[in-house]
Motif scaffolding. Structure first.
Motif, PDB file in Angstrom:
ATOM      1  N   ALA A 210      44.400-110.028  -1.265  1.00  0.00           N
ATOM      2  CA  ALA A 210      45.767-110.385  -1.655  1.00  0.00           C
ATOM      3  C   ALA A 210      46.402-111.323  -0.631  1.00  0.00           C
ATOM      4  CB  ALA A 210      46.609-109.119  -1.810  1.00  0.00           C
ATOM      5  N   GLY A 211      46.203-111.026   0.648  1.00  0.00           N
ATOM      6  CA  GLY A 211      46.733-111.899   1.694  1.00  0.00           C
ATOM      7  C   GLY A 211      46.133-113.287   1.632  1.00  0.00           C
ATOM      8  N   LEU A 212      44.854-113.346   1.345  1.00  0.00           N
ATOM      9  CA  LEU A 212      44.169-114.634   1.250  1.00  0.00           C
ATOM     10  C   LEU A 212      44.697-115.473   0.087  1.00  0.00           C
ATOM     11  CD1 LEU A 212      41.887-116.092   2.752  1.00  0.00           C
ATOM     12  CD2 LEU A 212      40.283-115.042   1.155  1.00  0.00           C
ATOM     13  N   LEU A 213      45.047-114.812  -1.000  1.00  0.00           N
ATOM     14  CA  LEU A 213      45.457-115.523  -2.217  1.00  0.00           C
ATOM     15  C   LEU A 213      46.972-115.610  -2.419  1.00  0.00           C
ATOM     16  CD1 LEU A 213      42.839-113.966  -4.677  1.00  0.00           C
ATOM     17  CD2 LEU A 213      42.780-116.241  -3.630  1.00  0.00           C
ATOM     18  N   HIS A 214      47.761-115.051  -1.523  1.00  0.00           N
ATOM     19  CA  HIS A 214      49.197-114.920  -1.780  1.00  0.00           C
ATOM     20  C   HIS A 214      49.917-116.248  -2.027  1.00  0.00           C
ATOM     21  CE1 HIS A 214      49.850-116.029   2.419  1.00  0.00           C
ATOM     22  NE2 HIS A 214      51.136-116.118   2.147  1.00  0.00           N
ATOM     23  N   ASP A 215      49.485-117.327  -1.425  1.00  0.00           N
ATOM     24  CA  ASP A 215      50.170-118.620  -1.577  1.00  0.00           C
ATOM     25  C   ASP A 215      49.429-119.590  -2.492  1.00  0.00           C
ATOM     26  OD1 ASP A 215      52.631-118.569  -0.311  1.00  0.00           O
ATOM     27  OD2 ASP A 215      51.854-119.237   1.621  1.00  0.00           O
ATOM     28  N   VAL A 216      48.501-119.095  -3.284  1.00  0.00           N
ATOM     29  CA  VAL A 216      47.693-119.976  -4.130  1.00  0.00           C
ATOM     30  C   VAL A 216      48.559-120.775  -5.113  1.00  0.00           C
ATOM     31  CG1 VAL A 216      47.118-118.331  -5.983  1.00  0.00           C
ATOM     32  CG2 VAL A 216      45.452-120.072  -5.295  1.00  0.00           C
ATOM     33  N   GLY A 217      49.735-120.288  -5.413  1.00  0.00           N
ATOM     34  CA  GLY A 217      50.651-120.999  -6.309  1.00  0.00           C
ATOM     35  C   GLY A 217      51.134-122.328  -5.759  1.00  0.00           C
ATOM     36  N   LYS A 218      50.938-122.564  -4.476  1.00  0.00           N
ATOM     37  CA  LYS A 218      51.353-123.838  -3.898  1.00  0.00           C
ATOM     38  C   LYS A 218      50.517-125.006  -4.417  1.00  0.00           C
ATOM     39  CE  LYS A 218      53.842-122.326   0.141  1.00  0.00           C
ATOM     40  NZ  LYS A 218      53.960-122.417   1.600  1.00  0.00           N
TER      41      LYS A 218
END
Length: 152
Positions: free
Chosen positions: A63-71
């Motif tokens: 989850a931490g790795l993917l948390h900003d994937v929306g950027k």
């Protein structure tokens, strides 16, 4: 730590779209990618400190790795703009949690905690965060953890 990294790698590999989105994020913005790796490590350490079970530790790391994937949905001009953002530009940046949640929800195999953290990592206990303005007990433990690790 090597075993945990392997587990996280296996989790990501199970969801090829998540891996592709992570690679897209790395290609788009090196800073955000490195920040995501740091948040992954912080989430793992935080989860271990709280003595959560091994699966939760692994899922929170992912989850931490993917948390900003929306950027990946934010234009390069806005994401890399020096100086202050306009109101419209800030609104575009503030859309990244919803965009990331949508990206992860469209993939199979992304842990539920990754979906939640992606959407809720900018919520604040006092209700001033986004996208939902949730506060207090409305925020899950993973959402609170993600908010702390994201700004740390």
């Amino acid at each position: 730590m090597v075993r945990l990294a392997s587990s996280i790698g296996a989790s990501i590999e199970r969801d090829a779209k998540a891996l592709i989105n992570l690679v897209r994020l790395k290609e788009k913005d090196q800073y955000t990618y490195l920040h995501s790796v740091a948040v992954c490590a912080l989430m793992i350490n935080f989860a271990r400190h709280l003595e959560l079970d091994a699966q939760q530790v692994q899922d929170l790391g992912v989850a931490g790795l993917l948390h900003d994937v929306g950027k990946v949905a934010v234009s390069d001009e806005i994401l890399n703009k020096p100086g202050a953002l306009s109101k419209g530009e800030m609104q575009a940046v503030r859309g990244h949690p919803v965009a990331g949640h949508r990206l992860l929800a469209s993939s199979q195999g992304a842990p539920e905690l990754a979906l939640e953290l992606c959407l809720r990592h900018h919520e604040k206990v006092d209700g001033t965060g986004y996208p939902g303005g949730l506060k207090g007990e409305q925020l899950s433990l993973p959402a609170r953890m993600g908010g702390i690790c994201d700004v740390y």
